[in-house]
Design an enzyme around this catalytic site. Structure first.
Site, PDB file in Angstrom:
ATOM      1  N   ASN A 124       0.573  -0.912   0.193  1.00 28.22           N
ATOM      2  CA  ASN A 124      -0.190   0.322  -0.004  1.00 28.22           C
ATOM      3  C   ASN A 124       1.117   1.311  -0.107  1.00 28.22           C
ATOM      4  O   ASN A 124       0.632   2.062   0.283  1.00 28.22           O
ATOM      5  CB  ASN A 124      -0.561  -0.120   0.973  1.00 28.22           C
ATOM      6  N   CYS A 125       1.969   1.417  -0.222  1.00 23.79           N
ATOM      7  CA  CYS A 125       2.674   2.349  -0.377  1.00 23.79           C
ATOM      8  C   CYS A 125       2.669   2.960  -1.729  1.00 23.79           C
ATOM      9  O   CYS A 125       2.952   2.051  -2.692  1.00 23.79           O
ATOM     10  CB  CYS A 125       4.598   1.803  -0.169  1.00 23.79           C
TER      11      CYS A 125
END
Lengths: 107, 90, 115
Positions: A105-106
């Site tokens: 999720n970066c």
């Protein structure tokens, strides 16, 4: 001198975490002009252990900070400290150097 | 002609009982993917069959042996497909 | 606001459960209270001793064990489904606890998410 770096994806993450070694870490870090110190190695070691146990990278920056805080306390488990060691998106930079897969999720 | 039936549906999927009904006496049944859950699904009468070991291990079912169910690897599955002239995938 | 995230499918069969887990981790990352419920076939996520390397997948059991570190409040298992899949509540990994899925149970949560 030729750098021993195993196969990586287009963002520079190792395809296979088992092919990591400290010298691989030094070479990947050098690409971002990071000279690894004891403080860096402490976090790298933590991430290697984390991956061995949970088989995932901390999925986001916040969870990376949480994981560090859980193990090393608030002085090191905070985003400013980790940002200084691993500039950019700390979870991504640190996982790349530690040979872990890209945090999901970066952005 | 003996048929090899390969099912990957979970035991509570409607296709599971349909597959069991389609089994002839000399047919062979192989459970793969979700279908290996049949090893622990309550009150499901399984005929003698095979289960793919990799799927059984992933789901931690290797201790849940059922009489008449044999474990096979990928190589074993290949042999089965070679020794049956007909294969039905469920 | 406390969110309940439900995983009601078998592990390794599709990606829904992993997406749900990701959602739970994201809520936890922002310190939102979140509980994971394993319902129906989903209870098989909690079977101890999984080894998925032959499938070239990561063990969901291992992934799940990071839940408490990340701040997921609780892991719950559907009591009726445990029986259905021959799991006993004391063997569950991550010390998940069994629960009866009554209407009152769901009312404890402000939001319930099923993928």
């Amino acid at each position: 001198m030729a750098m021993p770096v195993p196969q990586r994806n287009n963002e520079g993450f190792l395809e296979n975490a088992d092919e990591w070694s400290p010298s691989v870490a030094i070479n990947i870090a050098a690409e971002s002009e990071i000279l690894l110190t004891g403080k860096h190695w402490e976090i790298i070691e933590l991430l290697r252990q984390f991956y061995k146990q949970y088989e995932i990278s901390p999925p986001s920056n916040r969870l990376f900070v949480k994981a560090v805080k859980e193990q090393l306390g608030e002085i090191k488990g905070n985003s400013i400290y980790l940002m200084q060691l691993f500039p950019g998106t700390p979870a991504k930079t640190a996982c790349r150097i530690a040979g872990l897969p890209r945090p999901t999720n970066c952005l | 002609m003996p048929t090899l039936h390969i099912i990957n549906k979970a035991p509570d999927h409607p296709r599971f009982p349909a597959c069991l009904r389609a089994l002839a006496e000399d047919d062979t049944l192989v459970l793969i993917e979700n279908a290996v859950m049949a090893l622990v699904f309550e009150s499901l009468p399984l005929p003698p069959c095979y289960a793919l070991r990799a799927d059984v291990n992933a789901r931690a079912l290797s201790e849940s042996s059922v009489t008449g169910v044999k474990m096979i690897g990928y190589a074993g599955l290949v042999v089965l497909t070679e020794t049956h002239q007909r294969v039905m995938n469920w | 606001m406390h969110t309940l995230i439900v995983i009601d499918r078998l592990p390794y069969g599709d990606w829904h459960g992993r997406e749900a887990l990701d959602m739970a981790f994201s809520l936890a990352a922002f310190d939102r209270p979140v509980t994971l419920l394993f319902r129906g076939a989903g209870v098989n996520w909690l079977r101890p001793g999984q080894s998925a390397d032959q499938l070239s997948q990561k063990s969901v059991e291992r992934n799940l064990s990071a839940a408490t570190i990340f701040g997921v409040s609780a892991l719950l298992a559907d009591k009726a489904a445990l029986r259905q899949y021959r799991l006993s509540s004391d063997q569950l990994s991550q010390s998940a606890s069994e629960t009866d899925l009554t209407p009152a149970f769901y009312k404890q949560f402000d939001a319930v998410v099923v993928l």
